[in-house]
Design an enzyme around this catalytic site. Sequence first.
Site, short mmCIF file in Angstrom:
data_model
loop_
_atom_site.label_atom_id
_atom_site.label_comp_id
_atom_site.label_asym_id
_atom_site.label_seq_id
_atom_site.Cartn_x
_atom_site.Cartn_y
_atom_site.Cartn_z
N ASP A 82 0.84 -1.20 0.00
CA ASP A 82 0.00 0.00 0.00
C ASP A 82 0.88 1.25 0.00
OD1 ASP A 82 -2.27 1.91 0.87
OD2 ASP A 82 -3.31 -0.01 0.78
N ASP A 170 -6.60 4.83 -4.88
CA ASP A 170 -7.32 5.69 -3.96
C ASP A 170 -7.82 6.94 -4.69
OD1 ASP A 170 -8.17 5.76 -1.29
OD2 ASP A 170 -6.16 5.35 -0.56
N ARG A 228 -14.45 -0.44 -3.32
CA ARG A 228 -14.82 -0.16 -1.95
C ARG A 228 -16.22 0.46 -1.91
NH1 ARG A 228 -10.73 1.22 1.51
NH2 ARG A 228 -12.37 2.15 2.79
N ASP A 232 -13.02 3.85 5.39
CA ASP A 232 -12.03 2.88 5.87
C ASP A 232 -12.52 2.13 7.11
OD1 ASP A 232 -10.42 3.76 3.87
OD2 ASP A 232 -8.94 4.74 5.16
#
Length: 595
Positions: A82, A170, A228, A232
Amino acid sequence: MRVNIFRHSMKHPFVTLFLLLVTCVAQAQGTAAEAAESKAPTMGWSSWNSFGVNISESIIKRQALLLYNKYKRYGYRYVNIDDGYFGGRDEADGHLLIHPTRFPNGMQPVVDYIHGKGLKAGIYSDAGHNTCGSMFNGDVIGKGVGLYTHDQQDCDLFFRDLGFDFIKVDFCGGSYFHNEDHLVLDEQERYTAIWQAMQNTGRTDLRLNVCRWAFPGTWVHNVATSWRTTGDINCSWGSVKGILKENFNLSAYATDGRFNDMDMLEVGRGLSTEEDQTHFGMWCIMASPLLIGCDLEKVSTTAYKLMTNPDLIALNQDSLYLQAYVVKRDGEAYTLVKDIEQRNGLVRAVALCNLGDEDKEMTLTFADVDLDGPVAMRDLCAKKDIAEPQDGAFTVTVPAHGTRIYRLQAERRLERTLYEAETAYLSAYQELQNNQALPSGIYEENDNCSGGAKAGWLGKSATNDLQWRNVYSPTGGKYTMTLRYLCGESRSVTLEVNGKKHSTASLNSGGFDKIGSKVFTIELQKGDNVIRLYNATGWMPDIDGMTLTLKSLPASIVTPKPSHRTQRFNLHGQRFERRATSSIVVTDGRVQVAQ
């Protein structure tokens, strides 16, 4: 000594033919296995939850070794690096630089090490200029390293030169309220461009994870392997519970090897044993990617046994690639079900999930999950068969925050008759923009509805519709369709069956919290059908769900006499006899299939 078996068998042509056949079968099986794996949810480990931006070559290699030694045999194959590896960009040509102290040898030795273990390598970037770590974790060397204006350059580096197999992208650098330069980027345009740059590398085996912290829109199915659906995750019961509730209504979007990503696993990082089991078990039955988030050197025996439970993993990797959907809700107790092994077959998986803070006695009525006859049960969490087949129903006390998951194998499959709106596909569904302004339909909780939820804000565009896809009829025939709706004013809805307009009705239930019903007679074909509701110009009523009841069989199948409540036929339309291997049973307008 190595022997060429083909050379030594040339004098025996039948032996040669046999060996060739064996080789071809083995190769075909290997290819089929690889193809199946390529469609299943991603399984592996990711660095972010435990290490954040504080990663290094030694940390990644150590975690890869542990994954190889202890988890690979259970299906975990991806080692995903990541945020935190960036070292800026070259001022001359803009090529990406790697962090000089965390990865002093660059990324190639790390990728080679991962691949050398028979594992897959994953990497991270951002759709904008800056990554999340550069803005929120003080890793300022990561500024300017996002994909924006470098899509092809970076994709060539990641996938063609270095050989990475996966990327998480992201959106901190693409969202104006996050990034420093206040870029306003369009998610669909950016992720589609990134996907295209990945395709341009010539690789056809790549996986893209879209990380936009909410369901981005139905368009994402065309570009990403997973996406997603929430903010988070963190290591708390509230976080796990919230993610589950946000995903309960999204089963219609997990199809064809593309999945809702409920985020990385927090198993083994501080939740209770029951919470860990709910977390992992529900991620499995809901077909989320399984990316371990803990430090693999610190995994407890209990957490290790849970994350390597082959029965639960099999649910996640099942070749139908389905997400379980909710069939019953009682307060904060949910019953979810999905087919496994064969669509519309005799084997199903069921989860009894108690999100509440008190123990809950839960009863699984087999008819609610479309099964009948004696049902053989296996407790997948305990990896243990339940001794005697169950008839009619099964009751168990589920602890607070706990879940029990079962494999059910029945004698007969009942036709599904109840279709809740929250299991339907909304073509314009998205969670990024104001749904009323677009417009786009949404799912909303409503205690007056049969499943505790409804679909609303539908219509004003033909594309802002509701579709029940895969409405399966074992026989075909005429059905009574009872539509349940909520509406405090007269609104019209058009019904379409398998692409053909059926009728338009004006509906008013007398209130937006009052359920009304409208009965239609429709014709379904044998197999899968699509039932669509839409209003191209005005708002539709909110939809609670529909119930289907068989009214008459097709002419090709002998119809039961009206005086008979139950009648049996085989699937070729002939009256059932004992020697038949497969039959249909019609009881009170509901079809059963016995095999």
